[in-house]
Design an enzyme around this catalytic site. Structure first.
Site, PDB file in Angstrom:
ATOM      1  N   SER A 101       0.580  -1.025   0.055  1.00 40.52           N
ATOM      2  CA  SER A 101      -0.018  -0.011  -0.059  1.00 40.52           C
ATOM      3  C   SER A 101       0.598   1.392   0.068  1.00 40.52           C
ATOM      4  O   SER A 101       0.537   2.204  -0.161  1.00 40.52           O
ATOM      5  CB  SER A 101      -0.895  -0.059   1.411  1.00 40.52           C
ATOM      6  N   LYS A 126       1.094   4.720   6.688  1.00 43.01           N
ATOM      7  CA  LYS A 126       0.253   5.434   5.831  1.00 43.01           C
ATOM      8  C   LYS A 126       0.971   6.753   5.825  1.00 43.01           C
ATOM      9  O   LYS A 126       1.131   7.199   6.955  1.00 43.01           O
ATOM     10  CB  LYS A 126      -1.281   5.364   6.017  1.00 43.01           C
TER      11      LYS A 126
END
Length: 205
Positions: free
Chosen positions: A123, A164
């Site tokens: 990701s 993230k």
């Protein structure tokens, strides 16, 4: 682990921590809640779960609450930088073919309580953070120090730990991937625990 005074373990927490370390060294996997209860002479799982939660909050173990088999113990790397389990995502790497000096990571390692996480998944691939990379993280004292665009490791209840970009917009927190295949995770500030911000990425070739 060189914990600050606020991260010191109680006698009960330390007893469980030492027992878990010995168990995992011998058996190469984490014990069950029941095994921990028996070892500590307890008839209820509640005290064990409480101690495990404190061990995680103080940075001694990584685990998904309620799932003992997901537990991972802090390991030591590079003069005491602990590897604190895995984080969902992907790493900041540049390679040079004609470098005339040594890589000096002493400044990184001098930062207090630096820890490492193994990256699981892709990701963060567009930030050059790939599956299997090791990310070195600096603990976050409070969320007010966070700035938009920082790469952070965050504990989201029910979802586990994830790596993230941090983005704050209109009173909401967004954990954004560096991969268009992943949707941003939208949260309220009180729904997320920020564990660390990215210092460096370590990739074994």
């Amino acid at each position: 682990m060189d914990a600050s005074s606020g991260d010191q373990l109680t006698q009960a927490q330390d007893e469980l921590y030492e027992w878990i370390k010995e168990y995992m060294k011998n058996f190469q996997h984490s014990p069950s809640i029941r095994q921990m209860m028996q070892a500590m002479g307890l008839k209820s799982p509640a005290p064990i779960q409480s101690r495990l939660k404190h061990l995680q909050e103080k940075g001694y173990i990584s685990w998904q609450e309620g799932k003992a088999r997901t537990m991972q113990i802090v390991d030591e790397i590079i003069e005491g930088v602990p590897i604190m389990g895995s984080v969902a995502a992907g790493g900041l790497i540049e390679t040079y073919s004609d470098v005339q000096e040594n890589l000096d990571i002493s400044d990184v390692l001098k930062k207090k309580n630096v820890f490492a996480l193994t990256v699981n998944g892709d990701s963060m691939i567009d930030a050059c953070i790939a599956d299997g990379d090791m990310v070195l993280m600096e603990p976050i004292k409070d969320s007010y120090s966070l700035r938009n665009g920082m790469i952070v490791s965050a504990l989201v209840p029910g979802l586990g730990t994830t790596l993230k970009y941090f983005v704050k917009r209109g009173g909401k927190i967004f954990l954004e991937a560096a991969n268009p295949a992943y949707e941003p995770i939208e949260l309220n500030l009180d729904e997320v625990i920020f564990q660390g911000k990215l210092l460096a990425v370590w990739r074994k070739i």
